[in-house]
Enzyme design. Structure first.
Site, PDB file in Angstrom:
ATOM      1  N   GLN A   1      -9.077  -0.204 -16.515  1.00 30.22           N
ATOM      2  CA  GLN A   1      -9.691  -1.107 -15.533  1.00 30.22           C
ATOM      3  C   GLN A   1     -10.955  -0.478 -14.940  1.00 30.22           C
ATOM      4  OE1 GLN A   1      -7.482  -3.441 -12.356  1.00 30.22           O
ATOM      5  NE2 GLN A   1      -7.953  -1.607 -11.190  1.00 30.22           N
TER       6      GLN A   1
ATOM      7  N   LEU B   1       0.810  -1.218   0.000  1.00 31.07           N
ATOM      8  CA  LEU B   1       0.000   0.000   0.000  1.00 31.07           C
ATOM      9  C   LEU B   1       0.844   1.270   0.000  1.00 31.07           C
ATOM     10  CD1 LEU B   1      -2.825  -0.969   2.519  1.00 31.07           C
ATOM     11  CD2 LEU B   1      -2.743  -1.298   0.039  1.00 31.07           C
ATOM     12  N   HIS B   2       0.368   2.259  -0.743  1.00 30.73           N
ATOM     13  CA  HIS B   2       0.997   3.583  -0.794  1.00 30.73           C
ATOM     14  C   HIS B   2      -0.097   4.627  -0.640  1.00 30.73           C
ATOM     15  CE1 HIS B   2      -0.593   3.558  -4.835  1.00 30.73           C
ATOM     16  NE2 HIS B   2       0.123   2.496  -5.151  1.00 30.73           N
TER      17      HIS B   2
ATOM     18  N   SER C   1       2.652   0.145  -6.626  1.00 33.09           N
ATOM     19  CA  SER C   1       3.351  -0.870  -5.821  1.00 33.09           C
ATOM     20  C   SER C   1       4.622  -1.317  -6.542  1.00 33.09           C
ATOM     21  CB  SER C   1       2.437  -2.067  -5.585  1.00 33.09           C
ATOM     22  OG  SER C   1       1.241  -1.626  -4.988  1.00 33.09           O
TER      23      SER C   1
ATOM     24  N   MET D   1       2.140   6.978  -8.209  1.00 32.94           N
ATOM     25  CA  MET D   1       2.464   5.967  -7.196  1.00 32.94           C
ATOM     26  C   MET D   1       1.984   4.604  -7.662  1.00 32.94           C
ATOM     27  SD  MET D   1       2.085   7.624  -3.522  1.00 32.94           S
ATOM     28  CE  MET D   1       3.017   9.107  -3.143  1.00 32.94           C
TER      29      MET D   1
ATOM     30  N   HIS E   1      -3.424   4.230  -2.619  1.00 30.06           N
ATOM     31  CA  HIS E   1      -4.403   3.325  -2.007  1.00 30.06           C
ATOM     32  C   HIS E   1      -5.091   4.011  -0.824  1.00 30.06           C
ATOM     33  CE1 HIS E   1      -1.448   0.150  -3.587  1.00 30.06           C
ATOM     34  NE2 HIS E   1      -2.573  -0.127  -4.222  1.00 30.06           N
TER      35      HIS E   1
ATOM     36  N   GLU F   1      -8.008   6.160 -11.012  1.00 27.40           N
ATOM     37  CA  GLU F   1      -7.913   6.503 -12.436  1.00 27.40           C
ATOM     38  C   GLU F   1      -6.558   6.130 -13.011  1.00 27.40           C
ATOM     39  OE1 GLU F   1      -8.957  10.611 -12.854  1.00 27.40           O
ATOM     40  OE2 GLU F   1     -11.100  10.188 -12.732  1.00 27.40           O
ATOM     41  N   LYS F   2      -5.615   5.815 -12.150  1.00 26.22           N
ATOM     42  CA  LYS F   2      -4.304   5.342 -12.620  1.00 26.22           C
ATOM     43  C   LYS F   2      -4.497   4.176 -13.581  1.00 26.22           C
ATOM     44  CE  LYS F   2       0.053   3.607 -11.876  1.00 26.22           C
ATOM     45  NZ  LYS F   2      -0.130   2.207 -11.578  1.00 26.22           N
TER      46      LYS F   2
HETATM   47  P1  AMP Z   1      -3.438  -2.188  -7.120  1.00 26.04           P
HETATM   48  O1  AMP Z   1      -3.092  -2.561  -5.707  1.00 26.04           O
HETATM   49  O2  AMP Z   1      -2.293  -1.686  -7.896  1.00 26.04           O
HETATM   50  O3  AMP Z   1      -4.256  -3.236  -7.817  1.00 26.04           O
HETATM   51  O4  AMP Z   1      -4.394  -0.922  -6.993  1.00 26.04           O
HETATM   52  C1  AMP Z   1      -5.558  -0.965  -6.216  1.00 26.04           C
HETATM   53  C2  AMP Z   1      -6.397   0.256  -6.515  1.00 26.04           C
HETATM   54  O5  AMP Z   1      -5.644   1.425  -6.202  1.00 26.04           O
HETATM   55  C3  AMP Z   1      -6.755   0.355  -7.995  1.00 26.04           C
HETATM   56  O6  AMP Z   1      -8.083   0.835  -8.105  1.00 26.04           O
HETATM   57  C4  AMP Z   1      -5.768   1.342  -8.518  1.00 26.04           C
HETATM   58  O7  AMP Z   1      -6.210   2.051  -9.651  1.00 26.04           O
HETATM   59  C5  AMP Z   1      -5.623   2.268  -7.329  1.00 26.04           C
HETATM   60  N1  AMP Z   1      -4.346   2.986  -7.406  1.00 26.04           N
HETATM   61  C6  AMP Z   1      -3.126   2.461  -7.651  1.00 26.04           C
HETATM   62  N2  AMP Z   1      -2.195   3.426  -7.716  1.00 26.04           N
HETATM   63  C7  AMP Z   1      -2.861   4.591  -7.520  1.00 26.04           C
HETATM   64  C8  AMP Z   1      -2.454   5.965  -7.486  1.00 26.04           C
HETATM   65  N3  AMP Z   1      -1.194   6.318  -7.668  1.00 26.04           N
HETATM   66  N4  AMP Z   1      -3.397   6.899  -7.249  1.00 26.04           N
HETATM   67  C9  AMP Z   1      -4.704   6.542  -7.072  1.00 26.04           C
HETATM   68  N5  AMP Z   1      -5.146   5.273  -7.093  1.00 26.04           N
HETATM   69  C10 AMP Z   1      -4.238   4.315  -7.317  1.00 26.04           C
END
Ligand code: AMP
Length: 282
Positions: free
Chosen positions: A155, A33-34, A188, A186, A37, A150-151
């Site tokens: 999806q 997580l960052h 992971s 950002m 998230h 929206e990154k």
């Molecule tokens: P992930 O863990 O990468 O599957 O991401 C989980 C959720 O967090 C997804 O809906 C991503 O689009 C969102 N997410 C990932 N990185 C960012 C970011 N930098 N800013 C905003 N949402 C993010």
């Protein structure tokens, strides 16, 4: 803080605490997580009685075994970050077996063509995996609201399409991209970059911003040529795709049509680590 690793236990807990008058907000993640998230969690906390986060590295959405094997798994520090943000957040961190019950395969989806563009082209089967896991998690958590970044814009559109086509009672909410101070979105996967690569990767957003400026006066082909040229000259960076597409259909632009919303999408390899980003062009 409540942490569940089995879907039956999570379902039972949610049934016992929620009612027809309460809402569950849901943030699906793959962990590590960052701040991005956490911004989704904050949005959910503000607008729902309960907030559930799932942490699950979903094998069926990975087309590249090395990417899956090397995906960061940091449950302990993730839980600490969640607890610090708000100890009422409910964590769901299941095993692959608990979710897939011995059959780790995707269902096949038709997302009206959204799945054939960009990430769908370069990551075969990816969106079937995404559809499969999101559908399953929605069934388990039964959220009123679900938050996506929206990154991963493609999806987000695909999940909206799935909900619309299957008439699921979930509102899908898109949230803005959270960036590092140097503009890098950002992710992971950024954890796998060296400090130098992370600094250099600022070129990705910088180039998207320049592309946006150029799109005001130049056609899409010229903008794409400019982006290709930039990455041809950055050692260690390899452009996989740059595309300007219609936000609604995700189809590549052929000519600018007044009133349409356009967005640029990019995927870049930094050594073997794949990064994506996007920017609205309107
Ligand atoms: P992930 O863990 O990468 O599957 O991401 C989980 C959720 O967090 C997804 O809906 C991503 O689009 C969102 N997410 C990932 N990185 C960012 C970011 N930098 N800013 C905003 N949402 C993010």
């Amino acid at each position: 803080m409540r942490i569940f690793d089995r879907q039956v236990e999570l379902s039972a807990h949610l049934k016992s605490v929620s009612s027809a008058n309460t809402t569950i907000g849901f943030v699906p993640t793959m962990g590590a997580l960052h701040q991005g998230h956490l911004s989704l969690l904050k949005e959910s906390l503000q607008n729902n009685d309960f907030t559930v986060i799932s942490i699950f590295v979903n094998p069926t959405q990975f087309n590249n075994p090395e990417d899956l094997a090397k995906y960061p798994r940091t449950l302990e520090s993730d839980v600490a970050k969640i607890e610090k943000l708000n100890p009422n957040i409910i964590v769901f961190a299941p095993s692959v077996d608990d979710i897939y019950e011995g059959k780790t395969v995707s269902q096949h989806f038709d997302f009206d063509g959204l799945e054939n563009q960009m990430e769908g082209k370069f990551r075969p089967g990816h969106f079937d995996g995404v559809g499969t896991i999101v559908k399953r998690l929605f069934e388990i958590v039964q959220p009123a609201n679900a938050y996506f970044g929206e990154k991963d814009f493609q999806q987000l559109q695909i999940v909206k399409k799935m909900v619309e086509k299957a008439q699921m009672p979930v509102k899908v909410i898109g949230c803005p991209i959270f960036r590092e101070a140097n503009g890098l979105a950002m992710s992971s996967r950024n954890e796998r970059l060296t400090a130098q690569e992370r600094a250099d990767a600022a070129v990705i957003y910088r180039t998207l911003q320049a592309a946006k400026m150029r799109f005001g006066t130049e056609n899409a082909k010229r903008v794409a040529d400019y982006v290709t040229d930039v990455f041809d000259n950055v050692p260690g960076f390899e452009l996989e795709y740059f595309e300007i597409a219609d936000e609604a259909t995700l189809e590549p632009i052929t000519e600018k049509i007044e009133g349409r919303q356009y967005r640029a999408f990019i995927a870049v390899f930094v050594n073997k680590i794949r990064l994506i980003d996007t920017i609205s062009l309107n």
